[in-house]
Design an enzyme around this catalytic site. Structure first.
Site, PDB file in Angstrom:
ATOM      1  N   GLY A   1       2.447   4.390  13.430  1.00 14.75           N
ATOM      2  CA  GLY A   1       3.204   3.155  13.662  1.00 14.75           C
ATOM      3  C   GLY A   1       2.824   2.498  14.982  1.00 14.75           C
ATOM      4  O   GLY A   1       2.754   1.269  15.081  1.00 14.75           O
TER       5      GLY A   1
ATOM      6  N   GLU B   1       9.020  16.089  15.511  1.00 17.20           N
ATOM      7  CA  GLU B   1       9.447  15.940  14.115  1.00 17.20           C
ATOM      8  C   GLU B   1       8.659  16.922  13.243  1.00 17.20           C
ATOM      9  O   GLU B   1       7.432  16.888  13.225  1.00 17.20           O
ATOM     10  CB  GLU B   1       9.176  14.508  13.652  1.00 17.20           C
ATOM     11  CG  GLU B   1       9.682  14.252  12.247  1.00 17.20           C
ATOM     12  CD  GLU B   1       9.406  12.833  11.769  1.00 17.20           C
ATOM     13  OE1 GLU B   1       8.289  12.335  11.988  1.00 17.20           O
ATOM     14  OE2 GLU B   1      10.326  12.234  11.178  1.00 17.20           O
TER      15      GLU B   1
ATOM     16  N   CYS C   1      13.355  10.947   6.938  1.00 18.31           N
ATOM     17  CA  CYS C   1      13.163  10.476   8.320  1.00 18.31           C
ATOM     18  C   CYS C   1      14.426  10.682   9.160  1.00 18.31           C
ATOM     19  O   CYS C   1      14.333  11.006  10.340  1.00 18.31           O
ATOM     20  CB  CYS C   1      12.747   9.022   8.316  1.00 18.31           C
ATOM     21  SG  CYS C   1      13.855   7.984   7.360  1.00 18.31           S
TER      22      CYS C   1
ATOM     23  N   LYS D   1       0.852  -1.194   0.000  1.00 22.04           N
ATOM     24  CA  LYS D   1       0.000   0.000   0.000  1.00 22.04           C
ATOM     25  C   LYS D   1       0.886   1.241   0.000  1.00 22.04           C
ATOM     26  O   LYS D   1       1.441   1.610   1.038  1.00 22.04           O
ATOM     27  CB  LYS D   1      -0.909   0.031   1.225  1.00 22.04           C
ATOM     28  CG  LYS D   1      -2.024   1.041   1.018  1.00 22.04           C
ATOM     29  CD  LYS D   1      -2.609   1.570   2.291  1.00 22.04           C
ATOM     30  CE  LYS D   1      -1.886   2.769   2.820  1.00 22.04           C
ATOM     31  NZ  LYS D   1      -1.840   3.935   1.938  1.00 22.04           N
TER      32      LYS D   1
ATOM     33  N   GLY E   1       6.541   4.992   8.460  1.00 24.24           N
ATOM     34  CA  GLY E   1       5.691   6.177   8.537  1.00 24.24           C
ATOM     35  C   GLY E   1       5.888   6.857   9.869  1.00 24.24           C
ATOM     36  O   GLY E   1       6.920   6.682  10.532  1.00 24.24           O
ATOM     37  N   SER E   2       4.882   7.611  10.269  1.00 23.82           N
ATOM     38  CA  SER E   2       5.018   8.422  11.476  1.00 23.82           C
ATOM     39  C   SER E   2       4.895   7.555  12.734  1.00 23.82           C
ATOM     40  O   SER E   2       4.291   6.474  12.702  1.00 23.82           O
ATOM     41  CB  SER E   2       3.936   9.492  11.488  1.00 23.82           C
ATOM     42  OG  SER E   2       2.679   8.868  11.474  1.00 23.82           O
ATOM     43  N   THR E   3       5.430   8.062  13.827  1.00 22.19           N
ATOM     44  CA  THR E   3       5.391   7.305  15.083  1.00 22.19           C
ATOM     45  C   THR E   3       3.957   7.089  15.585  1.00 22.19           C
ATOM     46  O   THR E   3       3.624   5.962  15.977  1.00 22.19           O
ATOM     47  CB  THR E   3       6.292   7.985  16.131  1.00 22.19           C
ATOM     48  OG1 THR E   3       7.638   7.938  15.631  1.00 22.19           O
ATOM     49  CG2 THR E   3       6.240   7.279  17.476  1.00 22.19           C
TER      50      THR E   3
ATOM     51  N   GLU F   1       9.412   1.250  11.045  1.00 19.14           N
ATOM     52  CA  GLU F   1      10.433   2.272  10.744  1.00 19.14           C
ATOM     53  C   GLU F   1       9.732   3.612  10.888  1.00 19.14           C
ATOM     54  O   GLU F   1       8.916   3.970  10.035  1.00 19.14           O
ATOM     55  CB  GLU F   1      10.938   2.113   9.308  1.00 19.14           C
ATOM     56  CG  GLU F   1      11.661   0.815   9.018  1.00 19.14           C
ATOM     57  CD  GLU F   1      13.050   0.769   9.597  1.00 19.14           C
ATOM     58  OE1 GLU F   1      13.503   1.775  10.192  1.00 19.14           O
ATOM     59  OE2 GLU F   1      13.690  -0.281   9.480  1.00 19.14           O
TER      60      GLU F   1
HETATM   61  P1  NAD Z   1       2.042   8.356   7.912  1.00 15.70           P
HETATM   62  O1  NAD Z   1       2.263   7.632   9.170  1.00 15.70           O
HETATM   63  O2  NAD Z   1       0.979   9.386   7.870  1.00 15.70           O
HETATM   64  O3  NAD Z   1       1.667   7.335   6.736  1.00 15.70           O
HETATM   65  C1  NAD Z   1       2.497   6.245   6.401  1.00 15.70           C
HETATM   66  C2  NAD Z   1       1.651   5.197   5.701  1.00 15.70           C
HETATM   67  O4  NAD Z   1       0.700   4.714   6.640  1.00 15.70           O
HETATM   68  C3  NAD Z   1       0.855   5.703   4.509  1.00 15.70           C
HETATM   69  O5  NAD Z   1       0.808   4.692   3.515  1.00 15.70           O
HETATM   70  C4  NAD Z   1      -0.523   5.919   5.094  1.00 15.70           C
HETATM   71  O6  NAD Z   1      -1.552   5.779   4.136  1.00 15.70           O
HETATM   72  C5  NAD Z   1      -0.605   4.786   6.097  1.00 15.70           C
HETATM   73  N1  NAD Z   1      -1.563   5.019   7.191  1.00 15.70           N
HETATM   74  C6  NAD Z   1      -2.112   6.184   7.592  1.00 15.70           C
HETATM   75  N2  NAD Z   1      -2.966   5.964   8.620  1.00 15.70           N
HETATM   76  C7  NAD Z   1      -2.924   4.637   8.880  1.00 15.70           C
HETATM   77  C8  NAD Z   1      -3.549   3.797   9.854  1.00 15.70           C
HETATM   78  N3  NAD Z   1      -4.402   4.281  10.755  1.00 15.70           N
HETATM   79  N4  NAD Z   1      -3.244   2.485   9.850  1.00 15.70           N
HETATM   80  C9  NAD Z   1      -2.369   1.981   8.970  1.00 15.70           C
HETATM   81  N5  NAD Z   1      -1.752   2.717   8.011  1.00 15.70           N
HETATM   82  C10 NAD Z   1      -2.030   4.030   7.977  1.00 15.70           C
HETATM   83  O7  NAD Z   1       3.462   8.912   7.485  1.00 15.70           O
HETATM   84  P2  NAD Z   1       3.785   9.822   6.234  1.00 15.70           P
HETATM   85  O8  NAD Z   1       3.296  11.193   6.573  1.00 15.70           O
HETATM   86  O9  NAD Z   1       3.358   9.168   4.963  1.00 15.70           O
HETATM   87  O10 NAD Z   1       5.396   9.778   6.225  1.00 15.70           O
HETATM   88  C11 NAD Z   1       6.157  10.592   7.007  1.00 15.70           C
HETATM   89  C12 NAD Z   1       6.603   9.869   8.254  1.00 15.70           C
HETATM   90  O11 NAD Z   1       7.284   8.678   7.918  1.00 15.70           O
HETATM   91  C13 NAD Z   1       7.578  10.673   9.079  1.00 15.70           C
HETATM   92  O12 NAD Z   1       7.269  10.550  10.443  1.00 15.70           O
HETATM   93  C14 NAD Z   1       8.906  10.007   8.779  1.00 15.70           C
HETATM   94  O13 NAD Z   1       9.889  10.197   9.750  1.00 15.70           O
HETATM   95  C15 NAD Z   1       8.509   8.599   8.641  1.00 15.70           C
HETATM   96  N6  NAD Z   1       9.506   7.855   7.874  1.00 15.70           N
HETATM   97  C16 NAD Z   1      10.314   6.967   8.523  1.00 15.70           C
HETATM   98  C17 NAD Z   1      11.301   6.272   7.824  1.00 15.70           C
HETATM   99  C18 NAD Z   1      12.212   5.291   8.516  1.00 15.70           C
HETATM  100  O14 NAD Z   1      12.831   4.495   7.829  1.00 15.70           O
HETATM  101  N7  NAD Z   1      12.300   5.281   9.831  1.00 15.70           N
HETATM  102  C19 NAD Z   1      11.462   6.492   6.448  1.00 15.70           C
HETATM  103  C20 NAD Z   1      10.624   7.402   5.819  1.00 15.70           C
HETATM  104  C21 NAD Z   1       9.642   8.079   6.545  1.00 15.70           C
END
Ligand code: NAD
Length: 503
Positions: free
Chosen positions: A257, A405, A308, A199, A252-254, A274
């Site tokens: 996650g 962040e 990130c 996804k 994605g975001s903490t 991650e």
């Molecule tokens: P996000 O958490 O909003 O979304 C990440 C993914 O999760 C997207 O595909 C989104 O559609 C999905 N998502 C959203 N709500 C969800 C839910 N309730 N249940 C399951 N999935 C859901 O993050 P973002 O805004 O897309 O990305 C930015 C974040 O990602 C930042 O916090 C960044 O630090 C982090 N990030 C971490 C790494 C790493 O390797 N540690 C790498 C890249 C980005």
């Protein structure tokens, strides 16, 4: 596509291949078929430098997710993928990497137009990183093995372990490095013989849909890789609890996650998280100031700060603080702010209006909290989601701009007097993704590295990432690793076998 986006694409010029792809109605890829969402709903895709309408993507329902999981499950349980000889899996992965290489310029254009990022950086980092990751893990397919062990138990046994693929892997991907992060999750899964449901983020699904066409062209069997597009709170959340999925790998975001991890563990699924970061950078008094200032600025402003492990908190020895800030500002002023298709651009627009508003509200908060706005800080241009690279001085660690962040081009800085104090400031964060040290005193650097709570430590560099080395955080930055041999262990079960032999 509306007239503003058309004008933008004409102004900078894009390949015929990219034009053809963008003109097509976008569909999801499930079990080797191209399909719409089961309820026919779509979501508009906005081009970030013009704010114009680019295209639309299907919105998957949980029925679509069920179909994608069923396709991946059937392929894993009954299909040919897992039974292919390792060298055959390796060959198919290399064929896919070859196709990405052959279509790299198109993929970079799609990534730039969809996400807003610099097309040059997309080609050199995102697409090259995708190719390298597939090739690195392709090589692992034929190098996986268990152990034979001599047991001490009385009797005569042959005892050994087998490494077996975990099953169906669900990958939930963010929008900042769409194709590359997807590849980080997929390549290792393919190498060990898993199948996958992917996804991409709803804001940036296009490169992954183009990738799916190459998956088909490479001859990877139907159902091995399935792509569904849609809202995270609908599809992503359902993935974390789906009974047909064995492992969830999330970037994605903490906060999201944390939810995904909670649901996955409740359903006894394997999970890798991650998550976010707020990576500290220590600049010691002996650092080469011009070189370090350039590296620190690149390390925070690359991809307009939507990285990130960006080095977002710089602690600088007081004796060089003022000179270092001057060097930082001088170098930052040379970074070109422009739309992603401008090949010279370094600072591209942010991904969305929401992200721009969020970054600007953090800048306001920093000023209100009493930090010195040293450089930048304003939105740029009337159209597009641009924000100037921004440097704050004399920040305190209890400020929101230091603790949270921001995920935009914002660097916070503060002076320190002793390295002990610098380490304390660096570790005073819920995150632990990465850290950096600038110094040529290697003996001192080696004593500092073990004291930093971070999954990666860069010395006189930032974000040097290679598929052979694991990447992943400590503390609230998550657990489990992507990349390196360490990732393979998160995708395989270990089976212990005991065979009684005649005494
Ligand atoms: P996000 O958490 O909003 O979304 C990440 C993914 O999760 C997207 O595909 C989104 O559609 C999905 N998502 C959203 N709500 C969800 C839910 N309730 N249940 C399951 N999935 C859901 O993050 P973002 O805004 O897309 O990305 C930015 C974040 O990602 C930042 O916090 C960044 O630090 C982090 N990030 C971490 C790494 C790493 O390797 N540690 C790498 C890249 C980005």
């Amino acid at each position: 596509m509306d007239a503003t986006v058309k004008h933008y694409l004409d102004q900078y010029g894009i390949s015929e291949a990219t034009r053809r792809f963008l003109a097509k109605p976008q569909k999801m890829f499930i079990g080797g078929q191209w399909v719409d969402g089961s309820e026919g709903e779509v979501s508009a895709v906005t081009e970030p430098s013009t704010q114009g309408l680019l295209t639309s993507i299907p919105l998957a329902t949980t029925t679509d997710l069920d179909r994608a999981v069923a396709a991946a499950r059937y392929q894993f349980d009954h299909g040919e993928w897992r039974r292919l000889k390792p060298l055959e899996r390796e060959r198919l992965m290399h064929r896919l990497a070859d196709l990405i290489e052959a279509n790299a310029d198109e993929l970079a254009e799609i990534e730039s137009i969809d996400m807003g990022k610099s097309v040059s950086q997309a080609r050199d980092v995102d697409i090259q990183g995708t190719i390298d990751t597939l090739r690195y893990f392709a090589g692992w397919a034929s190098k996986l093995h268990g152990r034979t062990v001599e047991p001490s138990l009385p009797g005569n046994y042959l005892a050994y372990t087998r490494k077996e693929p975990i099953g169906v892997v669900a990958a939930i991907v963010p929008w900042n490095f769409p194709l590359q992060t997807m590849a980080w999750k997929l390549a290792a899964a393919l190498a060990v013989g898993c199948t996958a449901v992917i996804k991409p983020a709803e804001l940036t699904s296009l490169s992954t849909l183009r990738f799916a066409e190459l998956v088909q062209e490479a001859g990877i069997p139907d159902g091995v890789i399935n792509i569904i597009t849609g809202h995270g709170h609908v599809i992503g959340a359902a993935m974390a609890s789906h009974p047909g999925i064995d492992k969830v790998t999330f970037t994605g975001s903490t906060p999201v996650g944390r939810e995904v991890g909670h649901t996955a563990v409740e359903n006894i699924k394997r999970v890798t998280l991650e998550l976010g970061g707020k990576s500290p950078v220590l600049v010691l008094e002996d650092a080469d100031i011009p070189a370090a200032a350039q590296a620190v600025a690149n390390g925070v402003f690359f991809n307009s700060g939507q990285v990130c492990d960006a080095g977002t908190r710089a602690y600088i020895h007081r004796s060089i603080y003022d000179r270092f800030l001057t060097a930082l500002a001088d170098y930052t002023s040379t970074l070109k702010i422009a739309p992603g298709l401008d090949r010279e651009c370094f600072i591209s627009p942010l991904v969305s209006a929401r992200q721009k508003d969020s970054v600007l509200s953090y800048i306001d908060a920093g000023v209100r909290e009493g930090a010195t706005l040293y450089y930048g800080g304003r939105p740029q241009q009337e159209e597009g989601f641009f924000v100037e690279p921004t440097i704050f001085a004399h920040c305190r660690n209890d400020m929101r701009i230091v603790q949270e962040e921001i995920f935009g081009p914002v660097l916070v800085t503060a002076p320190f007097d002793t390295v002990e104090e610098a380490i304390e400031l660096a570790n005073d964060s819920p995150f632990g993704l990465a850290a950096a040290i600038y110094s040529n005193d290697l003996a001192r650097v080696h004593t500092l590295i073990p004291q930093l709570h971070a999954g990666s430590v860069y010395v006189n560099a930032h974000s040097t990432i290679d598929p052979a080395l694991p990447f992943g955080g400590f503390k609230d930055s998550g657990f489990g690793k992507d990349l390196g041999p360490e990732q393979l262990d998160h995708l395989m079960e270990t089976k212990t076998v005991w065979i009684t032999l005649p005494s």
